[in-house]
Design a protein around this motif. Structure first.
Motif, short mmCIF file in Angstrom:
data_model
loop_
_atom_site.label_atom_id
_atom_site.label_comp_id
_atom_site.label_asym_id
_atom_site.label_seq_id
_atom_site.Cartn_x
_atom_site.Cartn_y
_atom_site.Cartn_z
N TYR A 603 0.62 -1.17 0.03
CA TYR A 603 0.02 -0.06 0.03
C TYR A 603 0.90 1.29 0.04
O TYR A 603 0.52 2.10 0.64
CB TYR A 603 -0.99 -0.17 1.25
N ASN A 604 1.95 1.17 -0.75
CA ASN A 604 2.72 2.49 -1.02
C ASN A 604 1.99 3.50 -2.13
O ASN A 604 1.91 2.95 -3.18
CB ASN A 604 4.21 2.12 -1.26
N LEU A 605 1.81 4.55 -1.77
CA LEU A 605 1.45 5.65 -2.52
C LEU A 605 2.44 6.61 -3.09
O LEU A 605 1.99 7.40 -4.01
CB LEU A 605 0.20 6.28 -2.13
N ASP A 606 3.61 6.63 -2.73
CA ASP A 606 4.54 7.35 -3.19
C ASP A 606 5.33 6.68 -4.32
O ASP A 606 5.52 5.68 -4.53
CB ASP A 606 5.54 7.58 -2.04
N ASP A 607 5.56 7.65 -5.35
CA ASP A 607 6.05 7.25 -6.57
C ASP A 607 7.55 7.15 -6.47
O ASP A 607 8.05 6.07 -7.07
CB ASP A 607 5.98 8.42 -7.85
N GLU A 608 8.00 7.96 -5.80
CA GLU A 608 9.79 7.71 -5.63
C GLU A 608 10.26 7.10 -4.42
O GLU A 608 9.76 7.73 -3.36
CB GLU A 608 10.38 9.14 -5.82
N GLU A 609 10.85 5.97 -4.36
CA GLU A 609 11.48 5.45 -3.24
C GLU A 609 12.84 6.14 -2.84
O GLU A 609 13.84 5.99 -3.70
CB GLU A 609 11.50 3.78 -3.25
N SER A 610 13.09 6.39 -1.61
CA SER A 610 14.39 6.83 -1.48
C SER A 610 14.86 6.24 -0.11
O SER A 610 14.10 5.65 0.63
CB SER A 610 14.30 8.28 -1.27
N GLN A 611 16.27 6.63 0.06
CA GLN A 611 16.59 5.85 1.48
C GLN A 611 15.98 6.54 2.43
O GLN A 611 16.05 6.10 3.68
CB GLN A 611 18.14 6.00 1.46
N GLY A 612 15.54 7.75 2.58
CA GLY A 612 14.88 8.40 3.54
C GLY A 612 13.45 8.14 3.82
O GLY A 612 12.91 8.76 4.66
N GLY A 613 12.83 7.22 2.98
CA GLY A 613 11.45 6.78 3.28
C GLY A 613 11.22 6.40 4.55
O GLY A 613 11.78 5.65 5.37
N ILE A 614 9.80 6.18 4.78
CA ILE A 614 9.42 5.78 6.23
C ILE A 614 8.43 4.70 5.95
O ILE A 614 7.82 4.57 4.66
CB ILE A 614 8.79 6.80 7.02
N ALA A 615 8.25 3.79 6.74
CA ALA A 615 7.30 2.84 6.67
C ALA A 615 6.79 2.37 7.98
O ALA A 615 7.36 2.28 8.89
CB ALA A 615 7.73 1.40 6.02
N ILE A 616 5.53 2.05 8.16
CA ILE A 616 4.67 1.75 9.30
C ILE A 616 4.80 0.35 9.34
O ILE A 616 4.31 -0.68 8.83
CB ILE A 616 3.12 2.30 9.34
N ASN A 617 5.60 0.01 10.47
CA ASN A 617 5.88 -1.79 10.63
C ASN A 617 5.03 -2.23 11.70
O ASN A 617 5.48 -2.52 12.95
CB ASN A 617 7.29 -1.74 11.14
N LEU A 618 3.86 -2.56 11.10
CA LEU A 618 2.82 -3.01 11.84
C LEU A 618 3.14 -4.43 12.25
O LEU A 618 2.72 -5.14 13.39
CB LEU A 618 1.63 -2.94 11.39
N LEU A 619 3.98 -5.16 11.38
CA LEU A 619 4.08 -6.50 11.62
C LEU A 619 5.01 -6.76 13.07
O LEU A 619 4.77 -7.61 13.67
CB LEU A 619 5.04 -7.23 10.39
#
Length: 1309
Positions: A603-619
């Protein structure tokens, strides 16, 4: 003898010579005379000689005249002296001439008006009484002089030359002259005296006129009262300055009721010209002159009062004295009304009756009407108090008393209303405790205005009463009282701070309050304790003690109270000392990209992925929580750095609110959280959920719940952003939610007994028992309402098996009202192209539309649907309906309704889209619903959306703050344009949404809604449309059209099941209640539709009424029996005074009703199952009782004139009662308890009917035509064969109609 009598008189005269009489205290000078008063020289005249001989000595100057004998003796002597004079009767005229000459001197005239002073001889104290009348009054007591005295106008007109003001000694000569005529023992010519007095009134000054008019009842005899009343009535029309004296005279005159009514009407006609200070007298006269026979004329008072009364009482702020005068006048008027109401029971009863029978034109629009209700309640009579409460509730419920009138009363006439404060407080308490939600807000207005308008004592009583309401524990009562207290703190903080100690007492009763109410209570108390007013600071220590005590408790319920209190206190402290410094750190919401377990970024809606990206680690969060599942939750919150997954969504909401507050609603600083991915597991595992272990399935369910709640909170945060890209992401997140919910349904179906994680923390308990997986809720995304068992097999591929999420809605985060603005989003696109040169487009799909509409409908049902206030039961239920609406409860129903009104154009757009979809579907498939290639899921979702849209509109239109009109009319801001598309007018939300729309616009709106009837896909949606346009004229036609339409599902089968039957019963009730002729409609269904059903195949339906089949026969039968029984109760009873035409019309109506009843009763010969028999026995008894009460009196009076019609009616009704008797026997034979419960009451009514017919024949002298026999016991089916044969008359019974009269069988066995 004659000589001896003269000697006696001479002796009496010599015993009291003028020269030796003692000096008496003068009644005018007030001191003892030191010298002997000189006798008046007028003694030389006939007037003086006769008076001296009779015993009166005239004095000069300011010395009063003296009398030596009693006044009766004086009058007798003077009369004898005049009669025995040789010059009688001319001597009388000479005497009067002497009197006129004597009183030409003002001093002498004054002495003649004053009482004579007794002249006592030495040692003789019994010859003269202590008080004597004046000389003129004693002369008026002599019959031969009286006619000359008041016939000679000089004696009366003398007052015109004398100033009206009192002299130095305080003597008002004109008034004393008039007093001489009062209470005379006898008046020779009362008519002439009345004429002279009225002539004097016509020319005298105003003050003299007032004195004469007020003295008329004491001067004239009763025989002249009617004539003088008519003259005074005419004078009242000419000169309103004399209103008060004339009304005073009217009050003392002995008048007939007819004349009094005429006078009262004339008085009312002059009210527009009455002076302000005279008005209390007018009101008192009108109310006290009403007799018991015409007490209802008090209605006229309510009509003339608005036009004249309050025009005098307009309060001008620039003139304080005028305002005080007006207040005093109002007080005097109300005192007069109170006196009439208190001591005249007929007046109070008439006033209450006028209030109860008032129609739409009887609007309480003036202050006096409202104050009269307070007066009626303030009386000691219980019936008056209860009647005033009843009238006030009726008027408020009907919208005939508005808040503006209440404000005018309290703000403009606070001094007057203060006197009735106990009644105002009692009425406010009664309204606030009423189970009717329409009158509760008005009670709140009375409380609020009483606090703002009255003194400190009243303010203390108001606060104490509101605190009592809060401590009562009744939900609605507590909410309104807390809202009022919060409003008073905001509006009058300084005054409320004085009574903070009273409000603090509510803390002892928090056990009965909900979390939302506790939040409002602490908001109230913290505002008093930590506000800018210093008067409430004395409760700060108590607040600290309570909050710390609750926080230190180990019971979650009390700890929750402590948390709520601490947050409210901190908020109030921050408001009093604003600061822009936010907390330096927040718990970690996001995690770096680390994958401790096999995971999948989704469910990523951002076009560009960078090293500074964030993610919600629910798992990872859920995995860590699973390892520490045995630990106590709250200990980790406060003492460990580990954050529970439960805190993820709440902490994000806190972060979002802080950002909105700091950046004026701009969330650009945290917008990455909208499109950031989530670290989850591969969702393909859902397909294999049945093969997983129970812990694995529960872990998967928890992961889905947390993901959905995160997305819901993200939608809450960014739904109001204006950036198109953010809008696209919000709609995409809604699509993610609807997809994940389908996965959750399947997972929950494979995980019975699973308890989801908490998402709302306002509940009474931290654990909510989950509903079994077999339960299905209404109108959820995958609702099975429109799909029966056969259809499920066909659409198995489209809809996987799963449970309804309606029962799990408490475990989802609450959506804010602002989320509904997403409904306004159309087709969203981006101008930027992706790597494949394709533009991105996002559109609100059917699933997302149903998701939002379902949430909207639940919010409206919770906030706008008025439910009566109920006290908390002893055994409180486990479920709390307010869970999941904590944010919604912070908004008023008015604000929620205003939001809905703004969305009405959008809702209509979606409604038209659904209509166009089904219309296109029918046109493409040539009207076939179950065509091949039909997208079942899309059909199901759009059907749900169709129904939800209609329900949302109906709930919105059904709400009103003041239900003055039917809310279908008050909330339709529609107007029709050329394309018959609704255009909505913006409305000012003032008095709720009660903006009156012209009838033409309402009819046009109904025409617009009627256009949707052709495309409704199911019967339940047809019912929603019918309920939405319930006030429309063609509603019966529309309901009949739906009943005559065949409803099939997408599988081609007819709709069936309990839900379908319930919907059909409601729709049938709407048709029968709104049709023009109920009896004809019942006969049409029972006489045409049911025979068609009997002649058709077993699984077929009626040709005329396709909704009527063997499965729905009970629905039609129960509906027809019920409406038939209601219809006969509305037939007016027969009266002997009715003319032939009216009697024939009533008899015809009863003939039709009895015929319909006969058809329905005989249907049990074909449909003999227990539910049908139960309905027939129940409504058969009710119909029979109505016939005995209303129909038999008509037969008594119409038997002789309409003998054949009565005979036919009794014959038909006899067949019905005979069948009812067979059913009673059948119930006893079968020993069915449900059926036998109706038998005793029914047989009693049957027996009463037998003897009532006999009484009717006896009354009409036909008792020989009545013959009573025993009815044979027969089977329930008397004859075999079709319905036509079953309805034929049974000729084998030993009862008959003889002599043209009806006989009835005995109901005995």
């Amino acid at each position: 003898m004659r000589k001896k009598r003269r000697s006696s008189v001479d002796k009496s005269e010599s015993a009291a010579p003028p020269d030796v009489s003692k000096s008496k205290k003068s009644r005018t000078t007030g001191h003892q005379s030191k010298t002997t008063a000189q006798e008046d020289t007028s003694i030389d005249s006939v007037f003086g000689q006769f008076l001296h001989e009779a015993g009166v000595i005239l004095r000069q100057g300011s010395t009063s005249n003296e009398i030596a004998v009693d006044q009766v003796v004086f009058q007798k002597r003077l009369q004898q002296r005049l009669k025995k004079s040789p010059r009688y009767p001319s001597i009388v005229q000479e005497f009067i001439t002497g009197l006129e000459s004597h009183i030409e001197d003002p001093e002498r005239f004054r002495n003649c008006l004053l009482p004579c002073v007794p002249r006592l001889a030495d040692g003789d104290s019994s010859s003269v009484s202590s008080f004597q009348e004046s000389l003129l009054r004693m002369l008026l007591g002599i019959e031969m002089l009286q006619i000359f005295l008041y016939s000679n106008q000089m004696t009366l007109y003398i007052c015109l030359s004398i100033p009206c003001s009192a002299g130095e000694d305080g003597l008002n000569i004109p008034r004393v002259i008039v007093n001489q005529l009062k209470w005379l023992d006898r008046i020779i010519d009362s008519k002439e005296l009345a004429g002279k007095l009225m002539q004097l009134v016509s020319v005298a000054s105003v003050e003299i006129q007032c004195d004469i008019i007020t003295s008329l009842p004491e001067i004239l005899e009763d025989s002249q009262h009617s004539d003088i009343a008519r003259e005074l009535n005419a004078l009242l029309q000419e000169n309103t300055q004399l209103t008060v004296p004339i009304l005073d005279a009217f009050s003392s005159l002995n008048l007939s009721s007819t004349l009094l009514a005429e006078v009262r009407v004339s008085v009312m006609a002059t009210l527009s010209a009455v002076q302000l200070e005279d008005l209390p007298v007018v009101v008192k006269f009108i109310l006290h002159s009403i007799s018991p026979s015409d007490a209802l004329e008090v209605r006229g008072y309510t009509q003339w009062c608005p036009c004249c009364f309050w025009s005098h009482f307009s309060i001008r702020s620039s003139n304080t004295s005028a305002s005080s005068s007006s207040q005093d006048s109002v007080a005097l008027v109300l005192d007069g009304i109170k006196s009439a109401v208190r001591f005249q029971k007929t007046t109070s009863e008439a006033w209450l009756k006028v209030g109860r029978i008032g129609n739409s034109t009887s609007v309480i629009s003036t202050v006096i009407d409202l104050l009269v209700l307070f007066i009626l309640h303030s009386t000691n009579a219980n019936h008056s108090r209860r009647g005033a409460e009843r009238v006030l509730k009726v008027k408020v419920r009907a919208g005939q008393i508005q808040e503006a009138l209440l404000q005018k009363t309290f703000r403009g006439y606070a001094q007057v209303g203060r006197g009735y404060f106990p009644s105002i407080l009692a009425l406010a308490q009664s309204l606030l405790r009423s189970p009717d939600p329409c009158v509760v807000p008005f009670g709140g207005h009375m409380y609020r205005l009483s606090f703002t308008a009255f003194d400190s004592y009243c303010q203390q009583e108001v606060v104490g009463s509101l605190v009592t309401h809060v401590c009562s524990g009744v939900g609605g009562e507590v909410d309104v009282a807390l809202e009022l207290l919060c409003g008073l703190v905001t509006e009058k903080p300084s005054e409320m701070a004085l009574y903070a100690v009273f409000v603090k007492g509510i803390l002892d009763y928090m056990e009965n309050l909900t979390p939302q109410q506790i939040r409002r209570l602490f908001h109230l108390l913290s505002g008093l304790a930590f506000g800018q007013q210093q008067q409430g600071t004395h409760i700060q220590d108590d607040m600290h003690i309570v909050v710390r005590k609750q926080l230190s408790s180990t019971v979650p319920k009390y700890k929750r109270i402590g948390i709520i209190g601490a947050v409210m206190v901190v908020g109030s402290m921050g408001a009093s000392s604003p600061s822009n410094n936010l907390p330096s750190s927040l718990p970690p919401l996001v995690c770096p990209r680390s994958f401790p377990f096999p995971a999948c970024m989704m469910y990523n809606l951002d076009d560009e992925e960078s090293q500074g990206g964030i993610a919600i680690n629910l798992l990872q969060l859920l995995s860590d929580d699973l390892q520490h599942k045995g630990d106590v939750f709250l200990s980790y919150v406060w003492f460990c750095r580990r954050v529970s997954p439960l805190c993820l969504s709440p902490f994000f909401r806190l972060l979002r609110l802080c950002e909105e507050q700091q950046h004026q609603g701009d969330l650009e600083e945290i917008d990455a959280l909208l499109g950031c991915p989530l670290i989850l597991t591969d969702m393909d595992v859902v397909e294999k959920s049945e093969s997983l272990s129970k812990p694995e399935r529960e872990f998967l369910c928890g992961l889905l719940f947390q993901t959905i709640n995160w997305f819901r909170e993200v939608v809450n945060a960014f739904c109001s952003q204006k950036d198109p890209e953010m809008k696209m992401k919000v709609v995409t997140r809604l699509q993610n939610i609807t997809y994940l919910q389908t996965l959750l349904e399947r997972t929950l179906a494979a995980t019975p007994g699973y308890s989801p994680p908490l998402a709302n923390f306002d509940g009474e308990s931290t654990e909510v028992a989950p509903v079994s997986s077999s339960s299905a809720g209404q109108l959820c995304i995958l609702t099975r309402e429109y799909i029966d068992d056969a259809e499920k097999e066909k659409v198995q591929e489209a809809t996987r098996p799963g449970v309804s999420l309606v029962s799990y809605r408490h475990f989802f985060r609450e959506l804010d009202m602002e989320v509904l603005s997403v409904l306004q989003c159309g087709l969203l696109s981006r101008s930027l192209l992706d790597s494949e040169l394709h533009s991105k487009e996002v559109q609100l799909g059917p699933a997302e539309l149903v998701f939002l509409l379902e949430d909207m409908w639940r919010k409206l049902e919770f906030s706008l649907t008025a439910a009566p206030a109920k006290r908390v039961p002893f055994f409180k239920g486990k479920t709390d309906k307010s869970v999941g609406f904590s944010h919604l409860q912070q908004k008023s129903p008015k604000d929620i309704a205003a939001c809905c009104v703004q969305l009405l154009p959008t809702l209509c757009t979606h409604l038209e889209n659904c209509h166009n979809h089904f219309q296109t579907l029918l046109s493409e498939n040539q009207g076939v619903v179950d065509a091949s290639g039909l997208d079942v899921r899309e059909h199901q979702l759009l059907s749900s959306a169709y129904q939800l849209l209609l329900q949302v509109l109906h709930t919105t239109f059904s709400w009103s703050v003041t239900p003055r009109h039917n809310t279908t009319c008050t909330l339709l801001p529609f107007r029709t344009v050329s394309s018959q598309r609704l255009t909505f007018n913006k409305m000012t939300i003032t008095q709720g949404l009660a903006t009156v729309v012209p009838e033409r616009l309402v009819l046009n709106s109904f025409e617009y809604l009627l256009n949707f009837h052709s495309t409704v896909p199911s019967l339940s949606i047809a019912l929603c449309l019918s309920q939405l346009i319930e006030r429309s004229l063609p509603l019966a036609t529309l309901a009949r059209r739906f009943l005559c339409q065949e409803w099939v599902t997408t599988s081609g089968d007819r709709e069936k099941g309990p839900k379908h039957n319930e919907t059909l019963q409601t729709l049938l009730s709407i048709y029968l209640e709104h049709t023009d002729d109920v009896l004809k409609a019942v006969e049409e269904i029972a006489g045409e539709g049911i025979p068609e059903l009997l002649n058709s195949a077993k699984d077929a339906s009626s040709r005329t009424w396709p909704t009527l089949n063997r499965l729905t026969f009970l629905v039609f039968y129960k509906g027809m029996m019920g409406v038939l029984e209601k219809a006969v109760r509305k037939i007016p009873p027969g009266r002997n005074s009715d003319n032939t035409e009216v009697m024939s019309e009533k008899l015809l109506t009863w003939n039709l009703a009895v015929r319909d009843f006969h058809i329905l009763v005989n249907l049990v010969k074909v449909f003999d199952n227990r539910p049908v028999l139960n309905v027939c026995l129940k409504y058969g008894r009710l119909f029979l009782e109505s016939f005995l009460k209303l129909g038999m009196p008509l037969l008594d009076f119409s038997f002789k004139k309409h003998k054949e019609d009565v005979q036919s009616l009794l014959k038909t009704f006899q067949l019905s009662t005979r069948q009812l008797h067979h059913m009673c026997g059948h119930s006893k034979i079968r020993q069915d308890t449900i059926l036998t419960n109706h038998v005793p009451a029914l047989k009693k009514s049957l027996e009463q009917f037998v003897y009532r017919v006999k009484a009717m024949l006896t009354l009409n002298h036909c008792q020989e035509a009545f013959w009573l026999g025993n009815l044979k016991n027969r089977d329930l089916k008397v004859l075999d064969g079709p319905l036509a044969a079953a309805l034929r008359e049974d000729s084998s019974v030993a009862n008959h109609i003889s002599g043209g009269a009806g006989s009835h069988p005995s109901p005995s066995d």
